[in-house]
Design an enzyme around this catalytic site. Structure first.
Site, PDB file in Angstrom:
ATOM      1  CE1 TYR A  54     -38.143   7.200  -3.551  1.00  0.00           C
ATOM      2  CE2 TYR A  54     -36.857   9.045  -4.344  1.00  0.00           C
ATOM      3  CZ  TYR A  54     -37.399   8.315  -3.298  1.00  0.00           C
ATOM      4  OH  TYR A  54     -37.187   8.712  -2.002  1.00  0.00           O
ATOM      5  CG  HIS A 112     -34.989   3.917   0.400  1.00  0.00           C
ATOM      6  ND1 HIS A 112     -35.336   4.023  -0.901  1.00  0.00           N
ATOM      7  CD2 HIS A 112     -35.748   4.846   1.021  1.00  0.00           C
ATOM      8  CE1 HIS A 112     -36.249   4.951  -1.068  1.00  0.00           C
ATOM      9  NE2 HIS A 112     -36.519   5.461   0.096  1.00  0.00           N
TER      10      HIS A 112
HETATM   11  P1  NAP Z   1     -43.180  16.690  -0.101  1.00  0.00           P
HETATM   12  O1  NAP Z   1     -41.944  17.264  -0.652  1.00  0.00           O
HETATM   13  O2  NAP Z   1     -43.511  16.897   1.330  1.00  0.00           O
HETATM   14  O3  NAP Z   1     -44.429  17.155  -0.944  1.00  0.00           O
HETATM   15  C1  NAP Z   1     -44.460  17.002  -2.333  1.00  0.00           C
HETATM   16  C2  NAP Z   1     -45.787  17.550  -2.807  1.00  0.00           C
HETATM   17  O4  NAP Z   1     -45.821  18.955  -2.543  1.00  0.00           O
HETATM   18  C3  NAP Z   1     -45.978  17.374  -4.293  1.00  0.00           C
HETATM   19  O5  NAP Z   1     -47.330  17.054  -4.501  1.00  0.00           O
HETATM   20  C4  NAP Z   1     -45.670  18.746  -4.860  1.00  0.00           C
HETATM   21  O6  NAP Z   1     -46.435  19.041  -6.008  1.00  0.00           O
HETATM   22  C5  NAP Z   1     -46.106  19.645  -3.747  1.00  0.00           C
HETATM   23  N1  NAP Z   1     -45.371  20.911  -3.742  1.00  0.00           N
HETATM   24  C6  NAP Z   1     -44.030  21.084  -3.749  1.00  0.00           C
HETATM   25  N2  NAP Z   1     -43.733  22.401  -3.710  1.00  0.00           N
HETATM   26  C7  NAP Z   1     -44.912  23.040  -3.669  1.00  0.00           C
HETATM   27  C8  NAP Z   1     -45.280  24.409  -3.618  1.00  0.00           C
HETATM   28  N3  NAP Z   1     -44.337  25.351  -3.560  1.00  0.00           N
HETATM   29  N4  NAP Z   1     -46.603  24.731  -3.594  1.00  0.00           N
HETATM   30  C9  NAP Z   1     -47.567  23.777  -3.619  1.00  0.00           C
HETATM   31  N5  NAP Z   1     -47.265  22.452  -3.674  1.00  0.00           N
HETATM   32  C10 NAP Z   1     -45.959  22.094  -3.698  1.00  0.00           C
HETATM   33  O7  NAP Z   1     -43.248  15.123  -0.322  1.00  0.00           O
HETATM   34  P2  NAP Z   1     -42.289  13.967  -0.786  1.00  0.00           P
HETATM   35  O8  NAP Z   1     -42.133  13.960  -2.250  1.00  0.00           O
HETATM   36  O9  NAP Z   1     -42.808  12.746  -0.131  1.00  0.00           O
HETATM   37  O10 NAP Z   1     -40.865  14.257  -0.094  1.00  0.00           O
HETATM   38  C11 NAP Z   1     -39.821  14.941  -0.718  1.00  0.00           C
HETATM   39  C12 NAP Z   1     -38.718  14.008  -1.170  1.00  0.00           C
HETATM   40  O11 NAP Z   1     -38.162  13.299  -0.059  1.00  0.00           O
HETATM   41  C13 NAP Z   1     -39.180  12.868  -2.091  1.00  0.00           C
HETATM   42  O12 NAP Z   1     -39.500  13.329  -3.380  1.00  0.00           O
HETATM   43  C14 NAP Z   1     -38.015  11.934  -1.987  1.00  0.00           C
HETATM   44  O13 NAP Z   1     -36.935  12.371  -2.781  1.00  0.00           O
HETATM   45  C15 NAP Z   1     -37.689  12.040  -0.497  1.00  0.00           C
HETATM   46  N6  NAP Z   1     -38.357  10.987   0.310  1.00  0.00           N
HETATM   47  C16 NAP Z   1     -37.577  10.055   0.925  1.00  0.00           C
HETATM   48  C17 NAP Z   1     -38.159   9.045   1.680  1.00  0.00           C
HETATM   49  C18 NAP Z   1     -37.287   8.027   2.358  1.00  0.00           C
HETATM   50  O14 NAP Z   1     -37.815   6.994   2.816  1.00  0.00           O
HETATM   51  N7  NAP Z   1     -36.000   8.275   2.457  1.00  0.00           N
HETATM   52  C19 NAP Z   1     -39.555   8.988   1.852  1.00  0.00           C
HETATM   53  C20 NAP Z   1     -40.320   9.976   1.231  1.00  0.00           C
HETATM   54  C21 NAP Z   1     -39.710  10.971   0.481  1.00  0.00           C
HETATM   55  P3  NAP Z   1     -45.798  19.049  -7.488  1.00  0.00           P
HETATM   56  O15 NAP Z   1     -45.061  17.755  -7.644  1.00  0.00           O
HETATM   57  O16 NAP Z   1     -46.985  19.201  -8.343  1.00  0.00           O
HETATM   58  O17 NAP Z   1     -44.871  20.234  -7.568  1.00  0.00           O
END
Ligand code: NAP
Length: 283
Positions: A54, A112
């Site tokens: 990241y 990962h």
């Molecule tokens: P997500 O959590 O599904 O969505 C994040 C998005 O939702 C951001 O734009 C955030 O906006 C928004 N959001 C969060 N809470 C909200 C709320 N209460 N109301 C409105 N919008 C909201 O997506 P993600 O970041 O892809 O997944 C979460 C985490 O999983 C990642 O950050 C990472 O740590 C992990 N991940 C791991 C892998 C892997 O390959 N292992 C892949 C993808 C993700 P704001 O930022 O503006 O709050």
């Protein structure tokens, strides 16, 4: 916040944690993200998920800043990139992550995704890191049943603690094979992108209206309904990423209350599990 045992371990982990992907950016964006992360800890969302990938290490630095002075309050997880995941490379990557995170140990260290290095090598390195006290638990990410099983078999002295996979209302394929497998093996399942990485069902769609209706019944929001639904399986944890304090507050209110059978039936109809086995979805 609600905490539950993380797989077979005795460690209790918050059902809702904090993702950190894309936390890096302009100074204002980073400042707000750090604020959101600190607030999340205050609200009990103490499972913090990051990765060396990241922001090319930048996000680990930001997490280090956010948890400074509060290390013992958090369950800190990070990941090694597949092309670093040789026996030596995994150990070097871990030390680099620890330095950026300003800590002497990770609670969970994951591969990962599966890459060119044999899983045996990576798992052997992970076991060495456990024996040296640099990491507490070993995890994987983006692995389906057969690959999880291979990772388990590659471990000689330790036991696999978790698999972090894509899991949200639109991607429920893991409920067919992976989730029951992990439940049997007491491996925690961590749901990444639980809001679909920015593709959360719009309130204009039929599916979005279902969530809105259920949310209204409980005085909650559609996203709170979604997180509640996803974490209703005993072995599942979710790590939404909230880069804004108001989002962290909303996400923290996702658990500690129950959907009714009727709510669950409505969600099942709007967001069905595929009727056949599908390859593990990844982002
Ligand atoms: P997500 O959590 O599904 O969505 C994040 C998005 O939702 C951001 O734009 C955030 O906006 C928004 N959001 C969060 N809470 C909200 C709320 N209460 N109301 C409105 N919008 C909201 O997506 P993600 O970041 O892809 O997944 C979460 C985490 O999983 C990642 O950050 C990472 O740590 C992990 N991940 C791991 C892998 C892997 O390959 N292992 C892949 C993808 C993700 P704001 O930022 O503006 O709050």
């Amino acid at each position: 916040m609600i905490f539950r045992k993380f797989g077979w371990t005795e460690q209790r982990v918050s059902l809702i944690g904090q993702g950190t992907w894309m936390m890096e950016g302009a100074p204002d964006h980073e400042r707000r993200a750090i604020e959101a992360l600190r607030l999340s800890i205050d609200l009990g969302m103490t499972h913090i998920d990051t990765a060396e990938m990241y922001g090319n290490g930048r996000v680990e630095e930001l997490v280090g800043e956010a948890i400074s002075g509060r290390r013992d309050e958090v369950f800190l997880a990070s990941k090694v990139l597949p092309f670093n995941a040789s026996f030596e490379g995994t150990q070097r990557a871990c030390v680099r992550s620890l330095k950026r995170l300003r800590t002497d140990r990770l609670d969970l260290y994951m591969l990962h995704w599966l890459g060119e290095h044999p899983i045996r090598e990576t798992m052997r390195a992970m076991e060495k890191l456990v024996s040296e006290g640099l990491i507490r638990f070993i995890g994987v990410s983006n692995l389906d049943v057969e690959e999880v099983s291979a990772a388990e078999n590659a471990l000689r002295n330790e036991r696999l603690a978790s698999d972090q996979v894509l899991y949200n209302l639109e991607e429920r394929g893991i409920e067919r094979r992976l989730l029951p497998y992990c439940a049997r093996r007491e491996i925690a399942l961590v749901a990444y992108s639980p809001f679909g990485h920015g593709k959360f069902p719009s309130s204009w769609s039929v599916e979005g209206r279902v969530l809105a209706l259920i949310a209204e019944r409980h005085g909650r929001t559609p996203r709170q309904v979604a997180l509640n639904f996803l974490t209703r399986h005993p072995g599942v944890f979710a790590i939404p990423k909230a880069g804004r304090p108001e989002h962290a507050i909303e996400n923290a209110g996702s658990v500690g209350w129950d959907l009714t059978d009727e709510d669950i039936a409505m969600i099942e109809r709007a967001f069905p599990v595929p009727d056949h086995d599908v390859p593990l979805a990844v982002l």
